[in-house]
Write an enzyme that holds these catalytic residues in place. Structure first.
Site, PDB file in Angstrom:
ATOM      1  N   TYR A 194     -17.374 -42.234   5.777  1.00  0.00           N
ATOM      2  CA  TYR A 194     -18.333 -42.802   6.737  1.00  0.00           C
ATOM      3  C   TYR A 194     -19.171 -43.916   6.115  1.00  0.00           C
ATOM      4  CZ  TYR A 194     -17.994 -39.533  10.697  1.00  0.00           C
ATOM      5  OH  TYR A 194     -17.594 -38.835  11.789  1.00  0.00           O
TER       6      TYR A 194
ATOM      7  N   LYS B 154      -8.369 -32.005   0.997  1.00  0.00           N
ATOM      8  CA  LYS B 154      -6.970 -32.461   1.044  1.00  0.00           C
ATOM      9  C   LYS B 154      -6.569 -32.800  -0.387  1.00  0.00           C
ATOM     10  CE  LYS B 154      -3.263 -33.631   3.359  1.00  0.00           C
ATOM     11  NZ  LYS B 154      -2.402 -32.630   4.029  1.00  0.00           N
TER      12      LYS B 154
ATOM     13  N   ASP C 130      -5.535 -29.561   6.878  1.00  0.00           N
ATOM     14  CA  ASP C 130      -4.548 -29.383   7.954  1.00  0.00           C
ATOM     15  C   ASP C 130      -4.329 -27.898   8.226  1.00  0.00           C
ATOM     16  OD1 ASP C 130      -3.418 -29.240   5.414  1.00  0.00           O
ATOM     17  OD2 ASP C 130      -1.585 -30.329   5.927  1.00  0.00           O
TER      18      ASP C 130
ATOM     19  N   ASP D 248     -16.611 -33.367  10.627  1.00  0.00           N
ATOM     20  CA  ASP D 248     -16.748 -33.921  11.977  1.00  0.00           C
ATOM     21  C   ASP D 248     -15.628 -33.394  12.866  1.00  0.00           C
ATOM     22  OD1 ASP D 248     -17.697 -35.675  14.044  1.00  0.00           O
ATOM     23  OD2 ASP D 248     -15.987 -36.970  13.603  1.00  0.00           O
TER      24      ASP D 248
ATOM     25  N   ASP E  84     -15.808 -30.153  16.081  1.00  0.00           N
ATOM     26  CA  ASP E  84     -15.412 -30.284  17.495  1.00  0.00           C
ATOM     27  C   ASP E  84     -14.335 -29.241  17.828  1.00  0.00           C
ATOM     28  OD1 ASP E  84     -17.082 -32.537  17.911  1.00  0.00           O
ATOM     29  OD2 ASP E  84     -15.583 -33.480  19.213  1.00  0.00           O
TER      30      ASP E  84
HETATM   31  C1  IPM Z   1     -21.245 -36.191  15.307  1.00  0.00           C
HETATM   32  C2  IPM Z   1     -20.812 -37.449  16.006  1.00  0.00           C
HETATM   33  C3  IPM Z   1     -21.161 -38.641  15.133  1.00  0.00           C
HETATM   34  C4  IPM Z   1     -20.376 -38.499  13.854  1.00  0.00           C
HETATM   35  C5  IPM Z   1     -20.918 -40.012  15.788  1.00  0.00           C
HETATM   36  C6  IPM Z   1     -21.629 -40.152  17.100  1.00  0.00           C
HETATM   37  C7  IPM Z   1     -21.265 -41.143  14.863  1.00  0.00           C
HETATM   38  O1  IPM Z   1     -19.463 -37.411  16.332  1.00  0.00           O
HETATM   39  O2  IPM Z   1     -22.444 -36.040  15.040  1.00  0.00           O
HETATM   40  O3  IPM Z   1     -20.405 -35.332  15.047  1.00  0.00           O
HETATM   41  O4  IPM Z   1     -19.191 -38.879  13.775  1.00  0.00           O
HETATM   42  O5  IPM Z   1     -20.949 -37.991  12.888  1.00  0.00           O
HETATM   43 MN    MN Z   2     -18.503 -35.490  15.892  1.00  0.00          MN
END
Ligand code: IPM
Ligand code: MN
Length: 369
Positions: free
Chosen positions: A143, A190, A222, A246, A250
């Site tokens: 990042y 990884k 993975d 990240d 999700d």
């Molecule tokens: C998160 C989001 C952020 C990230 C974005 C909005 C920059 O997806 O907080 O997980 O990738 O960190």
């Molecule tokens: Mn995110």
């Protein structure tokens, strides 16, 4: 005597302001119930800040955030600025703020609520009882590494770069949490391909000697992505780099039932920020349909961080009561959907110990007796 805190409020974009309004109701209810004194200051970040000032992280927002005891953030991202080739983008506001506040540890707890497991697309027996926490490194890695393109625009690169100290500080935070939980820590990387991952392993292996009671094991990212769905109960504390964390967080939201349920804390040496894991959900903005639970639970994480455990427990109990009584927004239960603001009102009433007469949005609005 109550406790005093200065809290920066950054509602942001899309559904951010709507979920933040419910977070503020929660804050106010805790303030009233426990006799505390919270001073809030609101500031702009993300797309809305670009609209008004041309800068996704205006100087004033940074100052207010640096001065505060904690920052609460709603969401960031706007379809207006969705073109990834734009020079100025809302996400830069969030990334810039994380970096400026030194928020290196992003803590994302995931748990399957009993009442919700039937809603998950994953087989119920696999997720029942799942309860783990992801420690995601937040101010380094790909990042923030060097990136760019060559002159004739035929090449592009991003760099996954880590300093030993960046790995050490989040590793210590994760091991300390593991000590208070099941004493297991899973490092996700990884290392079969990436040098930076081999560096993580080496560093975390070294640090593990300081925590002999914690059992450390490794998984490739993975494989971890698959294990999360196949057997989420095997996880307790997951430690991983920025990008892997990240993606995995999700994915992990499917276990909780909705991305609208996952809170997060971002902690630095001196500063802290609390925000839902979900994004700005622009399609839902202004419709009062968003799930504010992740925002409200982020407020609870703030109290945990302040060591105000009774306050945090009170919020958790209110959310659990909502789940038990099927007070849910449309993402969880479209049949009897409560609106975002109704959900916030109900949480507020539960915190204050008021009696409820629950009627969903579809029946007519609810009222407090
Ligand atoms: C998160 C989001 C952020 C990230 C974005 C909005 C920059 O997806 O907080 O997980 O990738 O960190
Ligand atoms: Mn995110």
């Amino acid at each position: 005597m109550g406790i005093q805190k200065n809290i920066a409020i950054l509602p942001g974009d899309g559904i951010g302001p709507e979920v933040m309004a419910q977070g503020l109701k929660t804050l106010k209810a805790i303030e009233d119930k426990f006799g505390h004194n919270f001073k809030t200051k609101e500031a702009m970040i993300g797309g809305i800040a670009i609209d008004k000032t041309g800068n996704p992280l205006p100087e004033e927002t940074l100052e207010i955030s640096l001065d505060a005891d904690a920052v609460l953030l709603g969401a960031i991202g706007s379809p207006k600025y969705a073109d990834p080739t734009l020079k100025v983008r809302p996400e830069q506001g969030l990334l810039g703020l994380r970096k400026a506040l030194g928020l290196y540890a992003n803590i994302r707890p995931v748990k399957a609520y009993d009442k919700l497991i039937g809603l998950s697309p994953i087989k119920n027996e696999r997720i029942q009882g799942a309860d783990f926490v992801i420690y995601r490194e937040l101010t380094g890695g790909i990042y923030f590494g060097e990136s760019g393109r060559n002159k004739d625009n035929s090449e592009a690169f991003d760099t996954m770069f880590y300093k030993k100290n960046e790995i050490k500080r989040i590793a210590h935070a994760a091991f300390k949490t593991a000590m208070n939980r099941r004493k297991e820590l899973c490092l996700v990387d990884k290392a079969n391909v990436l040098e930076s991952s081999r560096f993580w392993r080496e560093t975390v292996d070294e640090i593990s000697k300081e925590y002999p009671q914690v059992e450390l094991y490794h998984l490739y990212v993975d494989n971890a992505a698959m294990q999360l769905i196949l057997n989420p109960k095997r996880f307790d504390v997951i430690l991983t780099a920025n990008l892997f964390g990240d993606i995995l967080s999700d994915e992990a939201s499917v276990i909780a039932g909705s991305l609208g349920l996952l809170p997060s804390a971002s902690i630095g040496k001196r500063r802290c920020l609390f925000e839902p894991v979900h994004g700005s959900f622009p399609e839902g903005a202004g419709k009062d349909i968003a799930n504010p639970a992740a925002m409200i639970l982020s407020v609870a994480m703030m109290f945990e961080h302040f060591d105000m455990l009774q306050e945090a427990r009170t919020i958790h109990a209110a959310i659990e009561t909502c789940m038990e009584k099927s007070v849910m927004t449309t993402d969880l239960n479209p049949e009897v959907a409560y609106s975002c603001s109704q959900f916030g009102d109900i949480v507020e009433s539960l915190i204050l110990g008021e009696e409820l007469n629950l009627k969903s949005l579809k029946e007519s609005s609810y009222s407090i007796i």
